[in-house]
Design an enzyme around this catalytic site. Structure first.
Site, PDB file in Angstrom:
ATOM      1  N   SER A 162      -2.867  44.742  -8.637  1.00 59.36           N
ATOM      2  CA  SER A 162      -3.152  43.368  -9.072  1.00 59.36           C
ATOM      3  C   SER A 162      -3.190  42.488  -7.821  1.00 59.36           C
ATOM      4  CB  SER A 162      -2.096  42.905 -10.089  1.00 59.36           C
ATOM      5  OG  SER A 162      -2.397  41.612 -10.568  1.00 59.36           O
ATOM      6  N   THR A 163      -2.320  41.501  -7.715  1.00 61.44           N
ATOM      7  CA  THR A 163      -2.342  40.583  -6.573  1.00 61.44           C
ATOM      8  C   THR A 163      -2.188  41.346  -5.257  1.00 61.44           C
ATOM      9  OG1 THR A 163      -1.268  38.949  -7.991  1.00 61.44           O
ATOM     10  CG2 THR A 163      -1.331  38.483  -5.628  1.00 61.44           C
ATOM     11  N   HIS A 189      -6.701  44.345 -11.414  1.00 61.11           N
ATOM     12  CA  HIS A 189      -6.723  43.110 -12.202  1.00 61.11           C
ATOM     13  C   HIS A 189      -7.510  42.057 -11.432  1.00 61.11           C
ATOM     14  CE1 HIS A 189      -2.608  44.287 -14.147  1.00 61.11           C
ATOM     15  NE2 HIS A 189      -3.605  45.047 -14.569  1.00 61.11           N
ATOM     16  N   MET A 279       1.542  41.592  -9.380  1.00 61.75           N
ATOM     17  CA  MET A 279       2.494  40.847 -10.192  1.00 61.75           C
ATOM     18  C   MET A 279       2.666  41.542 -11.540  1.00 61.75           C
ATOM     19  SD  MET A 279       1.914  37.017 -11.696  1.00 61.75           S
ATOM     20  CE  MET A 279       0.505  37.605 -12.626  1.00 61.75           C
ATOM     21  N   ASP A 282       2.493  46.008 -15.246  1.00 62.67           N
ATOM     22  CA  ASP A 282       1.456  46.923 -15.698  1.00 62.67           C
ATOM     23  C   ASP A 282       1.400  48.128 -14.760  1.00 62.67           C
ATOM     24  OD1 ASP A 282      -0.673  47.919 -17.215  1.00 62.67           O
ATOM     25  OD2 ASP A 282      -2.159  46.958 -15.935  1.00 62.67           O
TER      26      ASP A 282
END
Length: 347
Positions: A162-163, A189, A279, A282
């Site tokens: 993600s991030t 993401h 973050m 998941d």
């Protein structure tokens, strides 16, 4: 209170973003600028916690500004911009230069949407907590303490992020060689608006084929498969891709956990799971699923993660067999397939 500097050449965009953040009690806009040159002295005088930055601006655009900030006084930067034309990679050059994350710029009507306001606030809070510095990673290092013999012959690897993920994926995929024999699936993401641009950007840095997965196709060795926007990626009983519109899992579609669970079911101990910076949580349960069937599991370590949320949750679950710095992940994957080849030759 999180202090935000907004940089955008559109007065309307500045007004809309200010209005959205005005409704968030823990975030305050402390300054605005119409281009990078105007913003540079404000970075020094205001010392914002987050800079929200557009890409396309006159005088000094977002890329030049990001490079200047990261070279002098690094600050966390959130890119708030429209996706550029197909085949471009401008937004991701900002990430390469040191920006942390990206968010699609809203239109006039979208700015009043509660969903955008919530997502914008969450992104600002996450980026505000990132430690930004000029990291110099050494050459790829291989740790001889990693035991690859406990896993079965690798059949497919799922990487989730993600991030900070695009930057991490760029480093990993760029270090893998032509002819790398393992099919790769990547769940990142990111707003669907940015997906084509991200694939173009990654394709410029790796000899592997970067492509969107298609339903009914088999994962191909030497290829990196991404699900289309807003689709979960799973596998049918023959190992072909299934792309589904099942409800979001943990708020995400595509979900890392959904794909890792599917890989564990289909490929058993031949599944490899790699959970990168991001973050939330998941992928933590998905990595646990792969570990439970005997597959190899790797989590990026805290020191090299932009955000240690996702890999940290996997570590807390005991799902990560190995916790590695980012620069060791590609060498580990290469050693894994080399080990598989040696074992098959000996047998």
């Amino acid at each position: 209170m999180i202090r935000v500097l907004l940089v955008d050449d559109s007065p309307l965009a500045l007004h809309l973003l200010q209005r959205v953040l005005a409704s968030t009690p823990d975030i305050r806009v402390v300054g605005t600028a119409l281009n990078g040159r105007e913003a540079l002295p404000l970075v020094a005088s205001l010392s914002p916690d987050v800079i929200c930055l557009d890409l396309h601006m006159p005088v000094m655009d977002g890329l030049e500004f990001t490079r200047a900030v990261m070279a002098s006084t690094p600050h966390p930067i959130l890119v708030v911009s429209v996706s550029v034309e197909p085949g471009g990679s401008g937004v991701f050059k900002l990430l390469e230069a040191g920006a942390v994350d990206v968010l699609p710029k809203p239109g006039v009507l979208e700015a009043d949407d509660a969903g955008f306001a919530a997502e914008f606030a969450v992104k600002v809070r996450v980026v505000a907590g990132v430690r930004v510095f000029r990291r110099r990673l050494g050459p790829p290092a291989w740790s001889p303490t990693i035991d690859l013999m406990k896993a079965g012959p690798a059949k497919l690897a799922v990487l989730g992020a993600s991030t900070g993920g695009p930057q991490a994926l760029k480093q990993i995929l760029g270090a893998l060689p032509t002819g790398f024999p393992l099919p790769l699936v990547c769940i990142q993401h990111i707003g669907g608006e940015f997906l084509p641009e991200m694939l173009t950007w990654l394709g410029q840095t790796t000899p592997l084929a970067i492509r969107q997965a298609r339903a009914g196709e088999y994962p191909e060795p030497g290829s990196v498969h991404f699900p289309p926007a807003d689709r979960h990626l799973e596998f049918d009983r023959a190992g072909r891709f299934l792309l589904t519109c099942s409800p979001p899992f943990g708020g995400h579609r595509p979900s890392v956990t959904v794909s890792m669970n599917a890989a564990a079911r289909q490929f058993r101990d031949g599944a490899v799971g790699v959970l990168l910076t991001g973050m939330g949580r998941d992928g933590a349960d998905g990595l646990a699923s792969i570990a439970q069937v005997g597959g190899l599991t790797i989590a990026q370590d805290e020191a090299t993660s932009v955000v240690f949320g996702m890999p940290g949750e996997a570590v807390a679950l005991g799902a990560a067999r190995h916790v590695l710095p980012l620069e060791q992940i590609a060498p580990t994957l290469m050693a894994l397939v080399k080990n598989d080849r040696r074992a098959s030759t000996e047998n």
